[in-house]
Design a protein around this motif. Structure first.
Motif, PDB file in Angstrom:
ATOM      1  N   HIS A  95       0.875  -1.113   0.094  1.00  0.00           N
ATOM      2  CA  HIS A  95       0.000   0.010   0.074  1.00  0.00           C
ATOM      3  C   HIS A  95       0.752   1.213  -0.050  1.00  0.00           C
ATOM      4  O   HIS A  95       1.009   1.987   0.912  1.00  0.00           O
ATOM      5  N   ALA A  96       1.387   1.363  -1.346  1.00  0.00           N
ATOM      6  CA  ALA A  96       2.622   2.566  -1.229  1.00  0.00           C
ATOM      7  C   ALA A  96       1.960   3.893  -1.614  1.00  0.00           C
ATOM      8  O   ALA A  96       2.424   4.686  -1.828  1.00  0.00           O
ATOM      9  N   CYS A  97       0.386   3.608  -1.748  1.00  0.00           N
ATOM     10  CA  CYS A  97      -0.243   5.069  -2.148  1.00  0.00           C
ATOM     11  C   CYS A  97      -1.243   5.288  -0.846  1.00  0.00           C
ATOM     12  O   CYS A  97      -1.784   6.449  -1.007  1.00  0.00           O
ATOM     13  N   GLY A  98      -1.166   4.598  -0.179  1.00  0.00           N
ATOM     14  CA  GLY A  98      -2.046   4.951   1.286  1.00  0.00           C
ATOM     15  C   GLY A  98      -3.754   4.424   1.056  1.00  0.00           C
ATOM     16  O   GLY A  98      -4.404   4.841   1.836  1.00  0.00           O
ATOM     17  N   HIS A  99      -3.845   3.579   0.203  1.00  0.00           N
ATOM     18  CA  HIS A  99      -5.500   3.388   0.186  1.00  0.00           C
ATOM     19  C   HIS A  99      -5.909   2.514   1.316  1.00  0.00           C
ATOM     20  O   HIS A  99      -6.835   2.461   1.609  1.00  0.00           O
ATOM     21  N   ASP A 100      -4.861   1.849   2.019  1.00  0.00           N
ATOM     22  CA  ASP A 100      -5.141   1.295   3.540  1.00  0.00           C
ATOM     23  C   ASP A 100      -5.786   2.161   4.429  1.00  0.00           C
ATOM     24  O   ASP A 100      -6.499   2.022   5.197  1.00  0.00           O
ATOM     25  N   VAL A 101      -5.105   3.493   4.370  1.00  0.00           N
ATOM     26  CA  VAL A 101      -5.403   4.477   5.104  1.00  0.00           C
ATOM     27  C   VAL A 101      -6.986   4.842   4.712  1.00  0.00           C
ATOM     28  O   VAL A 101      -7.854   5.261   5.625  1.00  0.00           O
ATOM     29  N   HIS A 102      -7.175   5.070   3.555  1.00  0.00           N
ATOM     30  CA  HIS A 102      -8.588   5.287   2.760  1.00  0.00           C
ATOM     31  C   HIS A 102      -9.702   4.479   3.267  1.00  0.00           C
ATOM     32  O   HIS A 102     -10.837   4.948   3.671  1.00  0.00           O
ATOM     33  N   THR A 103      -9.584   3.414   3.347  1.00  0.00           N
ATOM     34  CA  THR A 103     -10.512   2.098   3.643  1.00  0.00           C
ATOM     35  C   THR A 103     -10.723   2.259   5.067  1.00  0.00           C
ATOM     36  O   THR A 103     -11.819   2.328   5.601  1.00  0.00           O
ATOM     37  N   ALA A 104      -9.576   2.331   5.711  1.00  0.00           N
ATOM     38  CA  ALA A 104      -9.765   2.281   7.419  1.00  0.00           C
ATOM     39  C   ALA A 104     -10.629   3.659   7.818  1.00  0.00           C
ATOM     40  O   ALA A 104     -11.570   3.577   8.591  1.00  0.00           O
ATOM     41  N   VAL A 105     -10.306   4.787   6.976  1.00  0.00           N
ATOM     42  CA  VAL A 105     -10.921   5.920   7.404  1.00  0.00           C
ATOM     43  C   VAL A 105     -12.394   5.929   7.077  1.00  0.00           C
ATOM     44  O   VAL A 105     -13.300   6.501   7.858  1.00  0.00           O
ATOM     45  N   LEU A 106     -12.767   5.504   5.996  1.00  0.00           N
ATOM     46  CA  LEU A 106     -14.021   5.346   5.340  1.00  0.00           C
ATOM     47  C   LEU A 106     -14.818   4.535   6.367  1.00  0.00           C
ATOM     48  O   LEU A 106     -16.162   4.674   6.565  1.00  0.00           O
ATOM     49  N   LEU A 107     -14.386   3.351   6.925  1.00  0.00           N
ATOM     50  CA  LEU A 107     -15.031   2.436   7.952  1.00  0.00           C
ATOM     51  C   LEU A 107     -15.381   3.335   9.081  1.00  0.00           C
ATOM     52  O   LEU A 107     -16.263   3.139  10.038  1.00  0.00           O
TER      53      LEU A 107
END
Length: 393
Positions: A95-107
């Motif tokens: 996750h070198a673009c940070g989509h893991d962050v986006h997914t956790a934030v949206l949850l």
């Protein structure tokens, strides 16, 4: 909203680290999607599959407008080099673009909005394949595929968010008008004619020579045809051709990318490249094929939605939190959503002060997890404020 988001910081952090450890490429987010579904069902929301591995869930209370909030889920083909205790366990994927962050934030946003009073609907879109179109039969990335499948039916406005690892934590970038550049990937194939390169070069059509001339002329397209007051880039990334040192090459393949912050300029660059290909081909008796393999338009922020989102950002992050003019030359397929409904797309600063700022798509990129509650609070507040503003029309 900020205090409520701080109260669920640990939950979001745990989810983010889970997604970071088990990244998945575009249209292959099977485990990620399953975990998101599990979390949504815990919160009492039912999910619908969309765009192959994506998910949509509606939170509805009474009658009113519908606001879409989106997060992307896919990772990149990058071998992680961070030494984090929760580093990727998948070789060659990060996750070198940070989509893991986006997914956790949206949850986190789902959890925060579930307990708010409102009249209308929030639609949560967990999107696959933002980074490319991979094996999609139509060459569609995740947002474009979802739009084609009815994602925006009944939607009145949309919000998106992307972490930015070179902007300090606590800052939120919201740029009116062009937020992200149009982004194309292209392939050019030069078809010449093979011949003996030493004995009879005149019998051939040298694809390497043709390609070399074409690369030179493509580098003048922006410099001599696009106004200096416009922003655009053409970059050649690869050039491949030839089989032996004494044979005139009959084929050369060139790949590159195009960026522009204006759709008119974007289309004009396509026309100019086609003209240059035709001209160089005619001059040498060759054939040149120009194909755009990925075509993402400019991501335009709606001025009213952006103003509402900026005010929401100030509410949760402070009066000085908003950076209002920082368009990105990066690409974002949220553009396909923003083409169809009034939207506001923001950057969330995730650079911890005092540490090295490492950009996205880098094997050593890290994010400051203190930014997670800021992102969740901002998106929740902006979604609420926009829903209420739309209801007053």
């Amino acid at each position: 909203m900020k205090n409520k988001a701080l109260a669920i910081k640990d939950e979001m952090t745990s989810l983010r680290r889970h997604f970071h450890q088990f990244p998945e490429m575009g249209y292959r987010e099977f485990k990620t999607s399953a975990r998101v579904r599990e979390e949504l069902e815990k919160l009492g929301l039912s999910c619908t599959g969309i765009a192959r591995t994506g998910l949509v869930a509606d939170l509805k209370k009474g009658e009113g407008p519908t606001v879409l909030v989106r997060a992307d889920m896919d990772a990149l083909p990058v071998q992680e080099e961070t030494d984090l205790p929760f580093a990727s366990q998948v070789p060659g994927c990060m996750h070198a673009c940070g989509h893991d962050v986006h997914t956790a934030v949206l949850l986190g946003v789902v959890k925060l909005l579930r307990d708010e009073e409102f009249s209308g609907t929030f639609r949560f879109f967990f999107q696959p394949s933002e980074e490319g179109n991979y094996d999609d039969p139509d060459g569609f990335s995740g947002a474009r595929r979802a739009c084609a499948e009815g994602l925006l039916q009944g939607v009145d406005a949309a919000l998106g968010l992307h972490q930015l690892s070179v902007v300090p934590t606590g800052k939120i970038v919201l740029t009116p008008k062009a937020a992200f550049a149009a982004t194309d990937l292209f392939e050019i194939v030069v078809h010449g004619k093979a011949a003996h390169g030493g004995a009879m070069p005149e019998k051939g059509i040298d694809a390497i020579l043709v390609a070399s001339e074409l690369v030179q002329t493509l580098n003048t397209v922006v410099a001599r045809n696009i106004s200096p007051q416009q922003t655009a880039v053409i970059s050649i990334g690869t050039i491949e051709g030839g089989d032996a040192p004494n044979i005139v090459a009959d084929t050369v393949r060139i790949t590159g990318n195009i960026r522009a912050l204006d759709e008119g300029v974007h289309k004009r660059i396509h026309e100019l490249i086609e003209q240059r290909c035709a001209g160089v081909a005619a001059a040498h008796g060759a054939k040149i094929d120009f194909t755009v393999t990925l075509d993402i338009p400019v991501t335009y922020n709606d001025e009213r939605m952006t103003a509402l989102a900026q005010e929401a950002a100030r509410k949760v992050a402070g009066a000085d939190a908003v950076i209002a003019d920082m368009p990105s030359m990066g690409g974002e397929d949220f553009a396909f959503i923003a083409q169809r409904v009034p939207s506001a797309f923001a950057f969330l600063g995730t650079h911890k002060p005092g540490t090295e700022a490492i950009p996205m798509h880098n094997a050593k990129m890290v994010v400051d997890e203190d930014a997670l509650p800021i992102g969740a609070a901002y998106l929740s507040q902006a979604a609420l404020d926009i829903l209420r503003a739309l209801a007053q029309k």
